[in-house]
Design a protein around this motif. Structure first.
Motif, PDB file in Angstrom:
ATOM      1  N   GLY A  22       0.817  -1.207   0.000  1.00 30.03           N
ATOM      2  CA  GLY A  22       0.000   0.000   0.000  1.00 30.03           C
ATOM      3  C   GLY A  22       0.851   1.256   0.000  1.00 30.03           C
ATOM      4  N   ALA A  23       1.952   1.222   0.738  1.00 25.32           N
ATOM      5  CA  ALA A  23       2.842   2.376   0.777  1.00 25.32           C
ATOM      6  C   ALA A  23       3.439   2.651  -0.603  1.00 25.32           C
ATOM      7  CB  ALA A  23       3.949   2.140   1.803  1.00 25.32           C
ATOM      8  N   ILE A  24       3.858   1.599  -1.297  1.00 25.60           N
ATOM      9  CA  ILE A  24       4.405   1.777  -2.643  1.00 25.60           C
ATOM     10  C   ILE A  24       3.332   2.277  -3.598  1.00 25.60           C
ATOM     11  CG2 ILE A  24       5.368   0.556  -4.644  1.00 25.60           C
ATOM     12  CD1 ILE A  24       6.872  -1.233  -2.714  1.00 25.60           C
ATOM     13  N   ARG A  25       2.113   1.752  -3.474  1.00 27.79           N
ATOM     14  CA  ARG A  25       1.024   2.209  -4.341  1.00 27.79           C
ATOM     15  C   ARG A  25       0.754   3.704  -4.153  1.00 27.79           C
ATOM     16  NH1 ARG A  25      -2.389  -0.885  -2.536  1.00 27.79           N
ATOM     17  NH2 ARG A  25      -3.533   0.538  -1.166  1.00 27.79           N
ATOM     18  N   ARG A  26       0.767   4.172  -2.926  1.00 26.58           N
ATOM     19  CA  ARG A  26       0.524   5.592  -2.674  1.00 26.58           C
ATOM     20  C   ARG A  26       1.657   6.454  -3.225  1.00 26.58           C
ATOM     21  NH1 ARG A  26      -1.839   3.191   1.821  1.00 26.58           N
ATOM     22  NH2 ARG A  26       0.110   3.195   3.011  1.00 26.58           N
ATOM     23  N   VAL A  27       2.893   5.979  -3.118  1.00 28.27           N
ATOM     24  CA  VAL A  27       4.016   6.713  -3.705  1.00 28.27           C
ATOM     25  C   VAL A  27       3.855   6.797  -5.222  1.00 28.27           C
ATOM     26  CG1 VAL A  27       6.495   6.627  -4.163  1.00 28.27           C
ATOM     27  CG2 VAL A  27       5.642   6.224  -1.862  1.00 28.27           C
ATOM     28  N   ALA A  28       3.453   5.693  -5.838  1.00 27.87           N
ATOM     29  CA  ALA A  28       3.244   5.687  -7.292  1.00 27.87           C
ATOM     30  C   ALA A  28       2.160   6.684  -7.695  1.00 27.87           C
ATOM     31  CB  ALA A  28       2.881   4.283  -7.765  1.00 27.87           C
ATOM     32  N   GLU A  29       1.107   6.767  -6.907  1.00 27.14           N
ATOM     33  CA  GLU A  29      -0.008   7.660  -7.236  1.00 27.14           C
ATOM     34  C   GLU A  29       0.397   9.128  -7.167  1.00 27.14           C
ATOM     35  OE1 GLU A  29      -2.905   6.386  -4.432  1.00 27.14           O
ATOM     36  OE2 GLU A  29      -3.603   4.676  -5.651  1.00 27.14           O
ATOM     37  N   ARG A  30       1.309   9.466  -6.266  1.00 28.26           N
ATOM     38  CA  ARG A  30       1.684  10.875  -6.135  1.00 28.26           C
ATOM     39  C   ARG A  30       2.972  11.230  -6.882  1.00 28.26           C
ATOM     40  NH1 ARG A  30       2.542   9.094  -0.456  1.00 28.26           N
ATOM     41  NH2 ARG A  30       4.802   9.003  -0.056  1.00 28.26           N
ATOM     42  N   LEU A  31       3.539  10.263  -7.597  1.00 27.83           N
ATOM     43  CA  LEU A  31       4.742  10.539  -8.389  1.00 27.83           C
ATOM     44  C   LEU A  31       4.430  11.602  -9.434  1.00 27.83           C
ATOM     45  CD1 LEU A  31       7.543   9.125  -8.143  1.00 27.83           C
ATOM     46  CD2 LEU A  31       6.964   7.888 -10.217  1.00 27.83           C
ATOM     47  N   GLY A  32       5.298  12.575  -9.573  1.00 28.63           N
ATOM     48  CA  GLY A  32       5.005  13.675 -10.484  1.00 28.63           C
ATOM     49  C   GLY A  32       6.249  14.251 -11.127  1.00 28.63           C
ATOM     50  N   PRO A  33       6.197  15.511 -11.530  1.00 32.04           N
ATOM     51  CA  PRO A  33       7.313  16.157 -12.241  1.00 32.04           C
ATOM     52  C   PRO A  33       8.663  16.054 -11.555  1.00 32.04           C
ATOM     53  CG  PRO A  33       5.348  17.527 -12.371  1.00 32.04           C
ATOM     54  CD  PRO A  33       5.017  16.404 -11.432  1.00 32.04           C
ATOM     55  N   PRO A  34       8.752  16.085 -10.208  1.00 33.12           N
ATOM     56  CA  PRO A  34      10.084  15.950  -9.598  1.00 33.12           C
ATOM     57  C   PRO A  34      10.794  14.658  -9.991  1.00 33.12           C
ATOM     58  CG  PRO A  34       8.535  16.794  -7.984  1.00 33.12           C
ATOM     59  CD  PRO A  34       7.727  16.410  -9.192  1.00 33.12           C
ATOM     60  N   PHE A  35      10.031  13.580 -10.215  1.00 33.67           N
ATOM     61  CA  PHE A  35      10.665  12.320 -10.625  1.00 33.67           C
ATOM     62  C   PHE A  35      11.310  12.483 -12.001  1.00 33.67           C
ATOM     63  CE2 PHE A  35      10.649   8.217 -12.776  1.00 33.67           C
ATOM     64  CZ  PHE A  35      11.316   7.421 -11.856  1.00 33.67           C
ATOM     65  N   ALA A  36      10.587  13.076 -12.944  1.00 34.00           N
ATOM     66  CA  ALA A  36      11.155  13.306 -14.276  1.00 34.00           C
ATOM     67  C   ALA A  36      12.376  14.207 -14.193  1.00 34.00           C
ATOM     68  CB  ALA A  36      10.097  13.910 -15.192  1.00 34.00           C
ATOM     69  N   ALA A  37      12.318  15.226 -13.316  1.00 32.25           N
ATOM     70  CA  ALA A  37      13.459  16.125 -13.146  1.00 32.25           C
ATOM     71  C   ALA A  37      14.668  15.369 -12.601  1.00 32.25           C
ATOM     72  CB  ALA A  37      13.081  17.266 -12.206  1.00 32.25           C
ATOM     73  N   ALA A  38      14.420  14.420 -11.676  1.00 40.12           N
ATOM     74  CA  ALA A  38      15.510  13.630 -11.120  1.00 40.12           C
ATOM     75  C   ALA A  38      16.161  12.762 -12.192  1.00 40.12           C
ATOM     76  CB  ALA A  38      14.991  12.765  -9.969  1.00 40.12           C
TER      77      ALA A  38
END
Length: 319
Positions: A22-38
């Motif tokens: 569940g923790a990983i699922r919630r992280v996936a749901e809120r993944l956004g532009p900062p990930f692409a920037a990283a």
């Protein structure tokens, strides 16, 4: 202390896995532009990737094994000489659940002095570490799986999953290929699988071949002696067709008078073939896709120089 109720160990295990999933699922749901920037930051860094963290954070080889040279640097050791491995062309990933670990701040200061961009994977986006980072990835969790949150569990799982996500996205951006992966893993079964080529398995002695005008009676003998596949070649040895045991079976169903037929009338005129440099796994896929048990091996032109059998490829670990 005695317990009046037995502990359901299986249910405890399921609870931990469900909570971490569940923790990983919630992280996936809120993944956004900062990930692409990283990912873009890491792809643009000409040097190596420095990974650091304290507590349960540690070194995972995913980045190094997928084409991004990475080194783990303990934040304390970095202040006692190990900072020498860091170069101005490098980038850094710092992991901290709280983002307030005192041990990290000496390293953060040195990275900032060198101008090394920092990606923070942290559970607190307002922490000191987050404010010093160029990119912040949210690794917060609502609950640890450990009772009373005595040990990091869900938070370390989320950090690892985010690291895997970065590594996979980065290898896709870089166009990292299967053969490059194999070159970095020559000792493992996967590396051997990816590096194995047709030349390593093919047979080159007594390759069964016939000219198109030879009678089927000669082909029947070769099919029986040479594992069910005969390459049909022109006088120069160039491939013009293939006769298989399956072709013979279908021919026998049509007529009893076939022994004097020239093989050129029976052969498959557009046969599948391979080359010595082809990856063995690719040859296996061709055979499985077309339902054939062997492939003639050709040189740079159309000359037959060997034959490779599915059974030999599978025995060598190509499938």
């Amino acid at each position: 202390m005695s317990r009046t109720e037995p502990i359901d160990l299986v249910e405890r295990g399921r609870r931990v896995l469900a909570l971490e999933a569940g923790a990983i699922r919630r992280v996936a749901e809120r993944l956004g532009p900062p990930f692409a920037a990283a990912v873009r930051l890491l792809a643009a860094a000409p040097g190596r990737l420095i990974v650091s963290g304290v507590g349960k954070s540690g070194l995972i080889a995913t980045l190094t094994s997928t084409g991004t040279p990475a080194s783990f640097l303990h934040p304390v050791d970095s202040l006692h000489g190990d900072l020498g491995i860091v170069d101005r062309d490098d980038a850094a990933i710092l992991l901290s659940k709280s983002g307030a670990s005192d041990e990290l701040f000496g390293l953060v200061g040195q990275l900032k002095r060198l101008g090394v961009p920092i990606i923070a994977i942290t559970g607190d986006g307002e922490s000191i570490l987050a404010r010093q980072a160029d990119v912040v990835l949210d690794a917060s969790v609502t609950e640890e799986a450990c009772p009373e949150t005595l040990a990091p569990t869900a938070s370390t799982t989320v950090a690892l999953a985010l690291g895997d996500a970065l590594a996979v996205a980065l290898l896709e951006v870089k166009g990292f290929r299967r053969d490059q992966f194999a070159a970095l893993h020559p000792g493992g079964a996967l590396g051997r699988n990816l590096l194995l080529r047709v030349a390593d398995v093919m047979l080159t002695a007594d390759v069964p071949t016939l000219l198109p005008d030879r009678p089927m009676r000669e082909c029947v003998v070769l099919l029986a002696e040479k594992r069910g596949t005969v390459a049909i070649v022109d006088p120069g040895g160039g491939l013009v067709g293939v006769v298989t045991a399956g072709d013979l079976t279908r021919l026998m169903e049509k007529t009893n008078h076939f022994l004097d037929l020239p093989v050129g009338q029976v052969m498959t005129q557009t046969p599948k073939a391979t080359t010595p440099d082809e990856l063995a796994g690719a040859a296996v896929r061709v055979m499985e896709q077309h339902g054939i048990m062997a492939l003639p091996v050709l040189d740079g032109g159309r000359k037959v120089i060997g034959i490779v059998h599915l059974h030999d490829l599978m025995k060598a670990g190509a499938a």
